[in-house]
Design an enzyme around this catalytic site. Structure first.
Site, PDB file in Angstrom:
ATOM      1  N   VAL A 176     105.229  15.142  -2.776  1.00 17.57           N
ATOM      2  CA  VAL A 176     105.611  15.177  -3.892  1.00 17.57           C
ATOM      3  C   VAL A 176     105.261  13.993  -4.605  1.00 17.57           C
ATOM      4  O   VAL A 176     104.789  12.720  -4.435  1.00 17.57           O
ATOM      5  CB  VAL A 176     107.198  15.337  -3.870  1.00 17.57           C
ATOM      6  CG1 VAL A 176     107.521  16.713  -3.408  1.00 17.57           C
ATOM      7  CG2 VAL A 176     107.592  14.175  -3.159  1.00 17.57           C
ATOM      8  N   SER A 177     105.186  13.922  -6.048  1.00 19.95           N
ATOM      9  CA  SER A 177     104.609  13.092  -6.973  1.00 19.95           C
ATOM     10  C   SER A 177     105.347  11.994  -7.202  1.00 19.95           C
ATOM     11  O   SER A 177     104.824  10.822  -7.601  1.00 19.95           O
ATOM     12  CB  SER A 177     104.129  13.685  -8.200  1.00 19.95           C
ATOM     13  OG  SER A 177     105.162  14.184  -8.978  1.00 19.95           O
ATOM     14  N   SER A 178     106.492  11.858  -6.982  1.00 20.63           N
ATOM     15  CA  SER A 178     107.314  10.750  -6.860  1.00 20.63           C
ATOM     16  C   SER A 178     108.525  10.723  -5.964  1.00 20.63           C
ATOM     17  O   SER A 178     109.013  11.844  -5.411  1.00 20.63           O
ATOM     18  CB  SER A 178     107.872  10.599  -8.390  1.00 20.63           C
ATOM     19  OG  SER A 178     109.011  11.625  -8.798  1.00 20.63           O
TER      20      SER A 178
END
Length: 211
Positions: A10-12
């Site tokens: 996941v990107s963050s």
């Protein structure tokens, strides 16, 4: 004996990985073999991915939800695909794209089609990220033009700040008392203090020029 792995990114730290995890469980990936990285795709410093790649061996199977989980751009996706399938000899199944399943079509034609689809999708993934970044930049420029301010709101300095500074400089009050009276954090106090001293210095220079 071959093993089944799943990779989730996941990107963050705030993004939920639930959809990717559900897809892994539906395909029977053991919980212990699901590796999750929660960080930006800005670079490929993904400790869980690297840890997984080191223990994978020929004949193992890796599930990923989409092709962009492998990298941030065209070259990176291609390189990771090559390492996993050619150097390690593992199979990859991209859940969102059935054509990208190296278990199917092991002949020359099947390999050609899979490689062609991979190139198209990895290029499209990079193009989409570039477009998103451009739209974000354009949105920020437009918002600033409308007077929208980004970041934390500026902390207002009390009118009595100069008097508080003088009291503190003359050692009439402690630094903690100066912070309490001004209602500022330590970092903000020092920043405002530099601004105040700069203004005071310019005022003195102006006065000397008028003499």
């Amino acid at each position: 004996m071959s093993s089944i792995y799943g990779y989730v990114r996941v990107s963050s730290m705030d993004q939920n990985e639930g959809r990717q995890m559900s897809a892994m469980r539906e395909r029977g990936v053991p919980e212990a073999n699901i590796y999750v990285d929660k960080q930006s795709g800005k670079d490929f410093n993904r400790p869980q991915y690297m840890r997984m790649a080191k223990i994978m061996k020929k004949g193992d199977l890796l599930y990923i939800l989409s092709i962009d989980r492998l990298g941030r751009n065209y070259e990176e996706i291609q390189e990771q695909w090559r390492i996993l399938t050619k150097e390690i000899g593992a199979d990859i199944c991209v859940i969102d794209m059935e054509l990208l399943d190296t278990r199917n079509g092991k002949d020359l034609m099947g390999t050609f089609i899979a490689d062609l689809v991979l190139q198209i999708l990895s290029f499209a993934a990079e193009a989409e990220r570039t477009n998103i970044r451009k739209r974000q930049e354009q949105g920020i420029v437009a918002a600033k033009a409308r007077g929208v301010r980004f970041g934390r709101p500026e902390v207002e300095v009390p009118q009595e700040f100069p008097r508080i500074v003088v009291e503190w400089e003359n050692k009439n009050i402690s630094f903690d008392e100066a912070l309490e009276k001004s209602g500022l954090s330590q970092a903000t106090f020092y920043r405002r203090l530099r601004e105040y001293r700069g203004m005071r210095g310019r005022w003195r220079e102006d006065c000397e020029c008028l003499r």
